[in-house]
Design an enzyme around this catalytic site. Structure first.
Site, PDB file in Angstrom:
ATOM      1  N   SER A 108       0.824  -1.219   0.000  1.00 39.27           N
ATOM      2  CA  SER A 108       0.000   0.000   0.000  1.00 39.27           C
ATOM      3  C   SER A 108       0.852   1.260   0.000  1.00 39.27           C
ATOM      4  O   SER A 108       1.969   1.283   0.512  1.00 39.27           O
ATOM      5  CB  SER A 108      -0.923   0.021   1.217  1.00 39.27           C
ATOM      6  OG  SER A 108      -1.836  -1.035   1.160  1.00 39.27           O
TER       7      SER A 108
HETATM    8  N1  SAH Z   1      -1.477  -4.400   3.926  1.00 33.43           N
HETATM    9  C1  SAH Z   1      -0.652  -4.533   2.756  1.00 33.43           C
HETATM   10  C2  SAH Z   1      -1.454  -4.358   1.494  1.00 33.43           C
HETATM   11  C3  SAH Z   1      -1.478  -5.595   0.729  1.00 33.43           C
HETATM   12  S1  SAH Z   1      -2.449  -5.541  -0.731  1.00 33.43           S
HETATM   13  C4  SAH Z   1       0.537  -3.589   2.844  1.00 33.43           C
HETATM   14  O1  SAH Z   1       0.992  -3.350   3.927  1.00 33.43           O
HETATM   15  O2  SAH Z   1       1.039  -3.104   1.870  1.00 33.43           O
HETATM   16  C5  SAH Z   1      -3.915  -6.324  -0.187  1.00 33.43           C
HETATM   17  C6  SAH Z   1      -3.791  -7.746   0.251  1.00 33.43           C
HETATM   18  O3  SAH Z   1      -5.098  -8.196   0.561  1.00 33.43           O
HETATM   19  C7  SAH Z   1      -3.247  -8.715  -0.795  1.00 33.43           C
HETATM   20  O4  SAH Z   1      -2.114  -9.352  -0.291  1.00 33.43           O
HETATM   21  C8  SAH Z   1      -4.401  -9.698  -1.007  1.00 33.43           C
HETATM   22  O5  SAH Z   1      -3.958 -11.036  -1.219  1.00 33.43           O
HETATM   23  C9  SAH Z   1      -5.148  -9.568   0.301  1.00 33.43           C
HETATM   24  N2  SAH Z   1      -6.542  -9.998   0.273  1.00 33.43           N
HETATM   25  C10 SAH Z   1      -7.481  -9.818  -0.678  1.00 33.43           C
HETATM   26  N3  SAH Z   1      -8.644 -10.393  -0.305  1.00 33.43           N
HETATM   27  C11 SAH Z   1      -8.436 -10.924   0.944  1.00 33.43           C
HETATM   28  C12 SAH Z   1      -9.240 -11.664   1.843  1.00 33.43           C
HETATM   29  N4  SAH Z   1     -10.519 -11.978   1.587  1.00 33.43           N
HETATM   30  N5  SAH Z   1      -8.676 -12.062   3.005  1.00 33.43           N
HETATM   31  C13 SAH Z   1      -7.395 -11.778   3.304  1.00 33.43           C
HETATM   32  N6  SAH Z   1      -6.573 -11.103   2.480  1.00 33.43           N
HETATM   33  C14 SAH Z   1      -7.083 -10.679   1.303  1.00 33.43           C
END
Ligand code: SAH
Length: 260
Positions: A108
């Site tokens: 993010s």
């Molecule tokens: N928090 C992260 C952002 C990751 S992007 C950071 O620090 O940068 C969003 C993430 O959400 C991805 O890894 C994706 O696999 C996850 N995601 C999407 N749907 C999800 C779900 N239903 N349960 C858990 N994770 C999920």
């Protein structure tokens, strides 16, 4: 909007040549509280030094974009974002941009991390036990570990979960608890949560998550597909949530189930 600082106590994640040190606030830094294996060894030595400046500049940018919560800004300043991306992308880690982390997912944007955390911190009392949906590379979870007492985070993609777990362990983030699973279902065993931060965009905020919020707590989540907006839901009572629309954003999709 009113913004207040949260915990006064902070620690710092700082890479050194060969180990991870957690430095207590106000300490000289001479007494390591915890050490770990040489996780940072593969990174060029000077990146650690130059990254300090880049990170402070990044925090200044986030502040100038309207985030004023000093606890959140201090947390952003203390977490080394370049350690959460591939080495080839490390030089771009302090740009205010989402970067690829593999498996079609992204880390993010620093501003959006700060924005979401500052928004959920505006409640009184301050959130202590917090849930993140979408651990990804673990960056936001590491930032959250500096702001909240206990952080629970769920990831649905197995290799991302495995890597984040090892990385956060090596960084000494002991108040972060990870689960491999579908975050749309929440984490009932540890509910209710004082705040919930969703890091992936769904068409609708899952009801299970709203139910796992404490009364008075806030959930923040992006909603939509091509056009997305941050939504903030504040739980007013057992059956009542107040919805507030915030900024337009761009997140990867929230998906059901898990991926091995
Ligand atoms: N928090 C992260 C952002 C990751 S992007 C950071 O620090 O940068 C969003 C993430 O959400 C991805 O890894 C994706 O696999 C996850 N995601 C999407 N749907 C999800 C779900 N239903 N349960 C858990 N994770 C999920």
């Amino acid at each position: 909007m009113k913004k207040k600082a949260l915990f006064a106590s902070m620690s710092e994640i700082r890479p050194s040549n060969s180990n991870t040190r957690i430095i207590a606030p106000g300490s000289s830094g001479r007494t390591p509280v915890a050490t770990a294996a040489p996780f940072y060894a593969e990174y060029p030595e000077n990146l650690g030094l130059t990254s300090e400046r880049l990170r402070l500049r990044m925090v200044d940018r986030v502040r100038s974009q309207g985030v004023t919560d000093e606890t959140v800004l201090a947390a952003l300043a203390s977490v080394h974002r370049h350690l959460f991306v591939d080495q080839a992308l490390a030089s771009r880690a302090y740009e205010d941009a989402a970067l690829p982390i593999g498996h079609a997912q992204t880390i993010s944007q620093p501003w959006v991390v700060a924005r979401m955390l500052a928004a959920v911190c505006e409640t009184s009392p301050k959130p202590i036990k917090v849930l993140e949906v979408g651990t990804g590379c673990g960056y936001q979870a590491a930032v959250m570990s500096k702001v909240f007492g206990q952080v629970y985070s769920i990831e649905r993609v197995r290799p991302l979960y495995d890597t984040a777990k090892e990385r956060l362990r090596q960084m000494g983030c002991r108040n972060v608890h990870l689960l491999f699973g579908d975050g749309m279902l929440g984490w009932a065993a540890h509910a209710p949560f004082d705040a919930i931060v969703v890091a992936a965009a769904g068409l609708k905020i899952p009801q299970a998550l709203l139910e796992q919020l404490t009364v008075g707590g806030r959930l923040i989540a992006p909603e939509g597909q091509a056009q997305q907006r941050l939504m903030m839901m504040t739980r007013q009572s057992s059956q009542q949530w107040v919805r507030q629309e915030l900024e337009a954003v761009r997140f990867v999709p929230l998906k059901p189930g898990v991926q091995s």
